[in-house]
Design an enzyme around this catalytic site. Structure first.
Site, short mmCIF file in Angstrom:
data_model
loop_
_atom_site.label_atom_id
_atom_site.label_comp_id
_atom_site.label_asym_id
_atom_site.label_seq_id
_atom_site.Cartn_x
_atom_site.Cartn_y
_atom_site.Cartn_z
N SER A 65 0.83 -1.21 0.00
CA SER A 65 0.00 0.00 0.00
C SER A 65 0.86 1.26 0.00
CB SER A 65 -0.91 0.02 1.24
OG SER A 65 -1.72 -1.12 1.29
N1 SAH Z 1 -1.38 -3.86 3.33
C1 SAH Z 1 -0.71 -4.64 2.35
C2 SAH Z 1 -1.52 -4.55 1.07
C3 SAH Z 1 -1.45 -5.75 0.27
S1 SAH Z 1 -2.50 -5.74 -1.15
C4 SAH Z 1 0.68 -4.10 2.14
O1 SAH Z 1 0.91 -2.92 2.43
O2 SAH Z 1 1.56 -4.83 1.67
C5 SAH Z 1 -3.91 -6.62 -0.56
C6 SAH Z 1 -3.66 -7.98 -0.01
O3 SAH Z 1 -4.93 -8.58 0.28
C7 SAH Z 1 -2.96 -8.95 -0.96
O4 SAH Z 1 -1.85 -9.49 -0.34
C8 SAH Z 1 -4.01 -10.01 -1.24
O5 SAH Z 1 -3.48 -11.30 -1.45
C9 SAH Z 1 -4.84 -9.96 0.02
N2 SAH Z 1 -6.19 -10.50 -0.13
C10 SAH Z 1 -7.05 -10.37 -1.15
N3 SAH Z 1 -8.18 -11.04 -0.92
C11 SAH Z 1 -8.05 -11.61 0.30
C12 SAH Z 1 -8.89 -12.43 1.11
N4 SAH Z 1 -10.11 -12.80 0.72
N5 SAH Z 1 -8.41 -12.84 2.30
C13 SAH Z 1 -7.19 -12.47 2.73
N6 SAH Z 1 -6.35 -11.71 2.02
C14 SAH Z 1 -6.78 -11.27 0.82
#
Ligand code: SAH
Length: 224
Positions: free
Chosen positions: A73
């Site tokens: 993010s």
């Molecule tokens: N806060 C994280 C953002 C990652 S992007 C950072 O700063 O790195 C969003 C994340 O949500 C991804 O890793 C994706 O795999 C996860 N995601 C998407 N759908 C999901 C679900 N149903 N359950 C758990 N994680 C999920």
């Protein structure tokens, strides 16, 4: 690995101090005013949460790829969501959906008592765990699973943060929010997404829309 990490720390250390300060200044100018949040972002080494090849861009205020079609993010969004979660006072139990790189997790871990973080992609979760260990952040527990289900066994949570977008707020998450608890979650689809703050009240939920955002989708089911 450790040696490599140390090198990375050192290599970027000298040049990054100024860029880190610039990032904090920018977040402040964009309206982040919780000093605790700014301080934690200042001291959290974001370059350890991205690929070495992207480390030189780690202190830009931008999302960056972390593999598996996912992104770390944007620092502004991490700051804003953290600030919104904390706006009514300290939190002891926070559920995070979408661990990803673990950057938001690490920031939260320094702001609240305990973080429970759910990720559906095993490989991302494993790397996030290693980063938490190397930063000596011990108040985080991880679950590999589907965030649509939350983490019912450990509910309720005073705070819930979701870092992937869905058209609807998952029902399970609403149920797992403690009375008085706060949830920060993007809602919508494609280009039309809004950040939403949900506060659980005695008789229901108060919802506040807080402006346009851009997140990757909240998918279903765990992925090995
Ligand atoms: N806060 C994280 C953002 C990652 S992007 C950072 O700063 O790195 C969003 C994340 O949500 C991804 O890793 C994706 O795999 C996860 N995601 C998407 N759908 C999901 C679900 N149903 N359950 C758990 N994680 C999920």
């Amino acid at each position: 690995m450790r040696g490599q990490d140390d090198l990375l720390h050192r290599g970027i250390g000298m040049t990054s101090q100024r860029t880190r300060e610039r990032l904090i200044q920018r977040l402040y100018e964009e309206g982040i005013c919780n000093h605790q949040v700014l301080e934690v972002i200042r001291k959290t080494p974001r370059h350890l949460f991205v690929d070495e090849a992207l480390a030189h861009r780690a202190y830009e205020d931008t999302a960056l790829p972390i593999g598996n079609n996912q992104t770390i993010s944007q620092p502004y969004m991490v700051a804003r969501m953290s600030e919104l979660l904390l706006a009514a006072g300290p939190l002891d139990k926070v559920l995070e959906i979408g661990t990803g790189s673990g950057y938001q997790t690490a920031v939260l871990a320094q702001l609240v008592e305990r973080v429970f973080s759910v990720e559906r992609i095993k490989g991302l979760q494993d790397r996030a765990k290693e980063r938490m260990q190397s930063l000596n952040l011990r108040n985080v527990v991880f679950r590999w699973g589907d965030g649509w289900e939350g983490w019912p066994a450990l509910a309720p949570y005073n705070g819930i943060i979701v870092t992937a977008v869905a058209a609807d707020v998952p029902q399970a998450l609403l149920e797992q929010l403690a009375p008085g608890g706060r949830m920060v979650i993007p809602v919508g689809a494609g280009d039309v997404q809004q950040l939403m703050l949900i506060i659980r009240e005695e008789t229901g939920y108060a919802r506040h829309l807080l402006g346009a955002v851009r997140f990757v989708p909240l998918l279903t089911g765990p992925l090995a």
